[in-house]
Design a protein around this motif. Structure first.
Motif, mmCIF file in Angstrom:
data_model
loop_
_atom_site.group_PDB
_atom_site.id
_atom_site.type_symbol
_atom_site.label_atom_id
_atom_site.label_comp_id
_atom_site.label_asym_id
_atom_site.label_seq_id
_atom_site.Cartn_x
_atom_site.Cartn_y
_atom_site.Cartn_z
ATOM 1 N N GLY A 103 3.685 16.558 34.170
ATOM 2 C CA GLY A 103 2.889 15.606 33.406
ATOM 3 C C GLY A 103 1.392 15.819 33.584
ATOM 4 N N ASP A 104 0.881 15.580 34.787
ATOM 5 C CA ASP A 104 -0.558 15.691 35.048
ATOM 6 C C ASP A 104 -1.070 17.124 34.903
ATOM 7 O OD1 ASP A 104 -1.131 13.090 35.390
ATOM 8 O OD2 ASP A 104 -1.251 13.112 37.566
ATOM 9 N N PHE A 105 -0.332 18.066 35.485
ATOM 10 C CA PHE A 105 -0.813 19.446 35.517
ATOM 11 C C PHE A 105 -0.380 20.259 34.298
ATOM 12 C CE2 PHE A 105 -1.102 18.063 39.878
ATOM 13 C CZ PHE A 105 -2.237 18.695 40.361
ATOM 14 N N GLY A 106 0.557 19.748 33.506
ATOM 15 C CA GLY A 106 0.947 20.406 32.270
ATOM 16 C C GLY A 106 1.713 21.704 32.453
ATOM 17 N N LEU A 107 2.393 21.863 33.587
ATOM 18 C CA LEU A 107 3.183 23.070 33.822
ATOM 19 C C LEU A 107 4.644 22.808 33.476
ATOM 20 C CD1 LEU A 107 1.366 24.105 37.091
ATOM 21 C CD2 LEU A 107 1.302 25.335 34.922
ATOM 22 N N ASP A 108 5.473 23.834 33.601
ATOM 23 C CA ASP A 108 6.825 23.741 33.058
ATOM 24 C C ASP A 108 7.891 23.310 34.054
ATOM 25 O OD1 ASP A 108 6.231 24.669 30.331
ATOM 26 O OD2 ASP A 108 5.706 26.548 31.312
ATOM 27 N N ALA A 109 7.680 23.550 35.340
ATOM 28 C CA ALA A 109 8.735 23.214 36.298
ATOM 29 C C ALA A 109 8.175 23.121 37.706
ATOM 30 C CB ALA A 109 9.850 24.257 36.253
ATOM 31 N N ALA A 110 8.855 22.331 38.525
ATOM 32 C CA ALA A 110 8.537 22.244 39.948
ATOM 33 C C ALA A 110 9.848 22.176 40.714
ATOM 34 C CB ALA A 110 7.678 21.023 40.256
ATOM 35 N N SER A 111 9.820 22.686 41.927
ATOM 36 C CA SER A 111 11.033 22.704 42.735
ATOM 37 C C SER A 111 10.661 22.557 44.205
ATOM 38 C CB SER A 111 11.799 24.020 42.518
ATOM 39 O OG SER A 111 12.968 24.058 43.307
ATOM 40 N N VAL A 112 11.410 21.715 44.908
ATOM 41 C CA VAL A 112 11.265 21.580 46.352
ATOM 42 C C VAL A 112 12.596 21.985 46.976
ATOM 43 C CG1 VAL A 112 10.795 20.029 48.289
ATOM 44 C CG2 VAL A 112 9.606 19.702 46.098
ATOM 45 N N ILE A 113 12.572 23.057 47.753
ATOM 46 C CA ILE A 113 13.792 23.576 48.377
ATOM 47 C C ILE A 113 13.643 23.434 49.886
ATOM 48 C CG2 ILE A 113 15.376 25.523 48.571
ATOM 49 C CD1 ILE A 113 14.274 26.605 45.986
ATOM 50 N N LEU A 114 14.541 22.662 50.500
ATOM 51 C CA LEU A 114 14.509 22.430 51.934
ATOM 52 C C LEU A 114 15.556 23.299 52.623
ATOM 53 C CD1 LEU A 114 14.180 18.529 51.912
ATOM 54 C CD2 LEU A 114 12.388 20.276 51.792
#
Length: 248
Positions: A113-124
């Motif tokens: 939303g804010d940054f206008g990029l396509d995807a984010a992922s958090v892998i633990l």
């Protein structure tokens, strides 16, 4: 001795001598108005111009160059201010998250939303079972599996940006209809490697090795400090075997 020096008559000033003298006496032309008016220089237009006109021309060029540089610096400063505000909002949402899924969802919403990029992922990375079912942008994998799939990308402490191999992109962003083409990957470390934070773009050249990563590092440093306590909250305690009871 150069050929030009050999041709000069004894006692005759060379061009270099005159230039050196003028550098050492920059006020030489003070009170030499007639001399200044008589000096001319060739111009790009083909006509001869006076030394004063030439100086004015150079000063204007320098002014225009400085003006362009100032405009560029102001633009960069405004861009950094916007990045800082977006990063601050993201971190406040992460801090307010009550569980790992909410934390990952806040990151995903902000990045897209804010940054206008396509995807984010958090892998633990953990070998322990979690009492929480990972959803959305959150994945939980064994450290050995992460090492096998991401390899050398996990070795450093700084963000790694680039196109990556297809298998790496698929591991970081599974189940996507539109494939990710370029990635920024940041390790999440405190005393040990806790996981990775990845951002993806469908543009192949969006992230590259020369890209600055100050704000990504700023975000990842905060996540790295929050993760140990959050992960411990949702990790199932290891099963303790009663050796004495088994022996009886």
């Amino acid at each position: 001795m150069t050929e030009q020096t050999a041709r000069e008559k004894p006692g005759e000033l060379s061009r270099e001598d005159v230039a050196e003298y003028l550098r050492e006496h920059p006020d030489f032309f003070l009170g030499q108005d007639e001399l200044l008016r008589s000096l001319t220089l060739p111009h790009d237009s083909g006509r001869a111009i006076s030394l004063v006109e030439r100086q004015v021309h150079l000063f204007r060029e320098q002014r225009d160059t400085l003006r362009r540089e100032l405009v560029e610096l102001v633009s960069i400063a405004r861009h950094n201010d916007r990045l800082f505000e977006k990063s601050k909002r993201l971190l406040l949402q992460v801090i307010e998250a009550v569980n790992l899924n909410e934390m990952a969802a806040a990151i995903d919403d902000s990045i897209r939303g804010d940054f206008g990029l396509d995807a984010a992922s958090v892998i633990l990375f953990t070998d322990q079972a979690l009492t929480l079912n990972p959803q959305g942008a959150l994945q939980v994998v064994a450290p050995a599996q992460a090492k096998e799939r991401l390899g050398d990308l996990l070795e450093g402490d700084r963000a790694v940006c680039g196109q990556f191999r297809e298998s790496e992109r698929t591991f970081l962003f599974p189940d996507r209809e539109e494939p990710i083409a370029s990635v920024a990957l940041v390790p999440l470390r405190d005393q040990e490697l806790r996981g990775v934070f990845a951002i993806g773009s469908c543009e192949s050249g969006y992230f590259d090795q020369n890209m600055g990563s100050l704000f990504l590092t700023y975000i990842s440093d905060t996540l790295s400090r929050l993760l140990p306590s959050m992960m411990q909250r949702y990790c199932e305690p290891p099963v303790v075997v009663d050796v004495v009871a088994e022996s009886n």
